[in-house]
Design an enzyme around this catalytic site. Structure first.
Site, PDB file in Angstrom:
ATOM      1  N   HIS A 288       0.852  -1.174   0.000  1.00 12.33           N
ATOM      2  CA  HIS A 288       0.000   0.000   0.000  1.00 12.33           C
ATOM      3  C   HIS A 288       0.896   1.235   0.000  1.00 12.33           C
ATOM      4  CE1 HIS A 288      -2.817   3.077   1.365  1.00 12.33           C
ATOM      5  NE2 HIS A 288      -3.805   2.238   1.116  1.00 12.33           N
ATOM      6  N   HIS A 331      -1.588   3.836  11.583  1.00 13.45           N
ATOM      7  CA  HIS A 331      -0.276   4.464  11.616  1.00 13.45           C
ATOM      8  C   HIS A 331      -0.245   5.655  12.568  1.00 13.45           C
ATOM      9  CE1 HIS A 331      -2.522   6.674   8.525  1.00 13.45           C
ATOM     10  NE2 HIS A 331      -1.671   7.681   8.649  1.00 13.45           N
ATOM     11  N   GLU A 337      -2.598  15.753  10.099  1.00 16.20           N
ATOM     12  CA  GLU A 337      -3.502  15.560   8.973  1.00 16.20           C
ATOM     13  C   GLU A 337      -4.876  16.168   9.248  1.00 16.20           C
ATOM     14  OE1 GLU A 337      -3.636  11.370   8.353  1.00 16.20           O
ATOM     15  OE2 GLU A 337      -1.485  11.177   8.020  1.00 16.20           O
ATOM     16  N   HIS A 361      -6.157  14.386  12.747  1.00 19.13           N
ATOM     17  CA  HIS A 361      -5.256  13.443  13.397  1.00 19.13           C
ATOM     18  C   HIS A 361      -3.901  14.126  13.516  1.00 19.13           C
ATOM     19  CE1 HIS A 361      -8.186  10.566  11.333  1.00 19.13           C
ATOM     20  NE2 HIS A 361      -8.463  10.558  12.627  1.00 19.13           N
ATOM     21  N   HIS A 367      -4.142   6.508  14.234  1.00 16.07           N
ATOM     22  CA  HIS A 367      -5.422   6.502  13.534  1.00 16.07           C
ATOM     23  C   HIS A 367      -5.375   5.472  12.422  1.00 16.07           C
ATOM     24  CE1 HIS A 367      -2.755   9.500  11.690  1.00 16.07           C
ATOM     25  NE2 HIS A 367      -3.376   9.290  10.545  1.00 16.07           N
TER      26      HIS A 367
END
Length: 437
Positions: A288, A331, A337, A361, A367
């Site tokens: 990912h 993560h 963010e 976050h 989160h």
């Protein structure tokens, strides 16, 4: 009509509304055509490197010194500027909000600005602020410029028309607009009440990120950024100019419109971009990629590879990787963010995060997908899947984003956001297979 624009890379454009109003040749004339005044608008130090040097020459009916009079203090209590510390008593945590409601009382773009977070220090020209705007009326005779930073606008509901001194830009949901520091403009509504997001960037100008090993294509392409042609307004009626400067607001009364640029040339200009033209890149076998692969614009800091602000989107795209958990991993991150949803659904938060909403976050706060999203992604058949009818984004910064009182005490704040992870259960049972029942 508009020009292709490459943010931060020194393009030079020329545009005029009246024939011959833009000087040609090796020297600026002593007396410009039509009795215009020559004026330079600089968005960088004079000696900045060519690639980051931003300036435009404006040929206008009156010089800008005639667009300012005696200033008076002006109050916009919901528009905050960094540093904005200890503005509330809410404890640290992962946070999420429903859409901020559009008010019933007459509210324009500037008076409808609601600051959610601030980061860094505007006086030190670093960091950013994240705002929600809500508006139900035009700025008919009011005009504005921001000396603290450039504005990146992300409409979510209702189109907005930015009538600037360098031309007119119409922006619908699904598009973005960037207004440079110091540019004079007013805002008109295109189709009723409007709501959206704003990143006020105090630092270096937004530019396109380097593609690195991706090569010459994909992500955002220069041809898709558009800047307006010249337009002017010769209006001899009372107007008002509002200025944001070092976190405070000032206003002055004028007897005419300040939007009087008849011709201009240069590379310091407003621009728009259609997010549908972003060409996403992703994994095609396994794993990912980090969200940085979806960066549209970046405002660099003094530390290489660490942005003052990144503008990142999560657009419609194909998911094709095999044997891979497809939503974002859980993560913790050194970047903070601020996330918004323009339309549709975000794959890692299928409930509770709605268009017009916000999540925050902050740096090093854990989160990731909510419990239903994790359950679905862990057990789904991994075949090519089109993620469609969605558009989420992030304002991501290296600085901690400090919450404002408005955000902390807003009725839109979801007190139960933390509960979205309550259903994540222990699956470790001492065997290699784990407990996936």
């Amino acid at each position: 009509m508009s020009f292709s624009y490459m943010p931060g890379f020194g393009n030079d454009f020329e545009t005029e509304t009246l024939p011959g109003s833009l000087p040609q040749g090796r020297n600026s004339p002593q007396r410009p055509a039509y009795g215009l005044y020559a004026e330079q608008l600089s968005g960088s130090p004079f000696t900045a490197p060519r690639g980051t040097n931003g300036r435009s020459w404006l040929y206008r009916i009156r010089p800008s010194v005639k667009h300012t009079g005696r200033f008076h203090q002006f109050d916009l209590p919901q528009w905050k500027t960094a540093p904005c510390l200890d503005d509330h008593e809410l404890a640290l945590g992962q946070l999420r909000w429903n859409p901020v409601q559009i008010p019933d009382e007459p509210t324009d773009f500037v008076s409808g600005m609601r600051t959610m977070t601030t980061a860094g220090d505007a006086l030190g020209q670093s960091g950013m602020a994240a705002h929600i705007y809500v508006a139900n009326r035009d700025m008919a005779d009011d005009h504005f410029f921001n000396a603290d930073g450039e504005l990146l606008i992300v409409p979510q509901q209702g189109g907005v028309r930015f009538v600037t001194e360098m031309g007119v830009i119409e922006v619908e949901p699904g598009e973005i607009c960037v207004l440079p520091r110091g540019l004079v403009f007013k805002v008109e509504l295109m189709a009723g009440p409007a709501r959206g997001y704003v990143c006020e960037n105090y630092g270096a100008k937004f530019t396109m990120p380097d593609r690195g090993p991706i090569g010459a294509n994909c992500l955002a392409n220069p041809r898709d950024f558009k800047t307006p042609v010249a337009w002017f307004e010769e209006k001899e009626t009372p107007c008002r100019l509002i200025v944001k400067w070092c976190g405070k607001f000032h206003t002055t009364e004028l007897g005419h419109s300040p939007l009087d640029v008849v011709a201009w040339h240069g590379n310091y200009a407003p621009y728009k971009y259609d997010l549908a033209t972003f060409s996403p890149v992703g994994a095609i076998l396994f794993d990912h990629p980090d969200p940085s692969i979806f960066t549209v614009l970046t405002a660099p800091s003094g530390e290489e590879g660490t942005a003052n602000v990144d503008f990142v989107i999560f657009p419609p795209r194909w998911l094709v990787a095999e044997n891979t958990f497809r939503p974002p991993w859980y993560h913790r991150n050194i970047m903070s963010e601020f996330m918004g949803l323009i339309k549709g659904q975000y794959d890692a938060k299928e409930e509770g995060f709605v268009p017009g909403g916000v999540s925050l976050h902050n740096l090093m706060l854990a989160h990731g997908p909510d419990a239903p999203g994790f359950e679905k992604a862990s057990k789904t058949e991994l075949k090519p899947q089109k993620l469609d009818n969605t558009m989420a984004f992030m304002f991501e910064t290296r600085f901690p984003q400090m919450l404002t009182r408005f955000a902390a005490e807003s009725e839109a704040r979801q007190d139960n956001y933390i509960d979205c992870w309550a259903g994540l259960k222990k699956r470790f049972n001492g065997t290699p297979e784990g407990d996936w029942s």
